[in-house]
Design an enzyme around this catalytic site. Sequence first.
Site, mmCIF file in Angstrom:
data_model
loop_
_atom_site.group_PDB
_atom_site.id
_atom_site.type_symbol
_atom_site.label_atom_id
_atom_site.label_comp_id
_atom_site.label_asym_id
_atom_site.label_seq_id
_atom_site.Cartn_x
_atom_site.Cartn_y
_atom_site.Cartn_z
ATOM 1 N N PRO A 125 0.776 -1.243 0.000
ATOM 2 C CA PRO A 125 0.000 0.000 0.000
ATOM 3 C C PRO A 125 0.810 1.298 0.000
ATOM 4 O O PRO A 125 0.789 2.069 0.963
ATOM 5 C CB PRO A 125 -0.833 -0.129 1.279
ATOM 6 C CG PRO A 125 0.044 -0.916 2.198
ATOM 7 C CD PRO A 125 0.772 -1.894 1.309
ATOM 8 N N CYS A 126 1.465 1.584 -1.102
ATOM 9 C CA CYS A 126 2.207 2.840 -1.211
ATOM 10 C C CYS A 126 1.264 4.041 -1.199
ATOM 11 O O CYS A 126 1.695 5.162 -0.904
ATOM 12 C CB CYS A 126 3.114 2.844 -2.436
ATOM 13 S SG CYS A 126 2.282 2.515 -3.992
#
Length: 165
Positions: A125-126
């Site tokens: 989850p950047c």
Amino acid sequence: MIHCRSMDSPIGPLILAGHGSVLTNLQMVDQTYEPSRVGWLPENGAFAEAVSQLDAYFAGELTEFAIELDLCGTEFQQRVWQALLTIPYGETRSYGEIAEQVGAPGAARAVGLANSRNPIAIIVPCHRVIGASGQLIGYGGGLNRKLTLLELEKHQVLTSLTLFD
């Protein structure tokens, strides 16, 4: 051999790729950094579970993925991507906080670069990484998509809270 398939999502078409059922890439079709797809073959149904989990995520029914990943990158990128996997659903961290977490204080820009090369968007989850002052900065899929993902997660966290126990 790398196999791939596409799927529709609320943020636009996604491309999934990998070997067997192991995911090596999850990209938005038009994001700024796209891997070469030379030699990729149509998948044979091996990504059905990944697609099912992504559909559940977008429906607000899944907060943690259980998909085998194969993340290929430099040692620093690997450390950053592993740190991203520790950010809980519905929460955010700053680039500087991730730099500290991976033992590279002051390397917020390098964290941003590693994020831009994240091969498995959404699951790694950047989108949960923001600027130190809370502003949205940089996302390979575009800031509108980053905001959409963060709002989806925040909404699900808020609606799952009970006011009185």
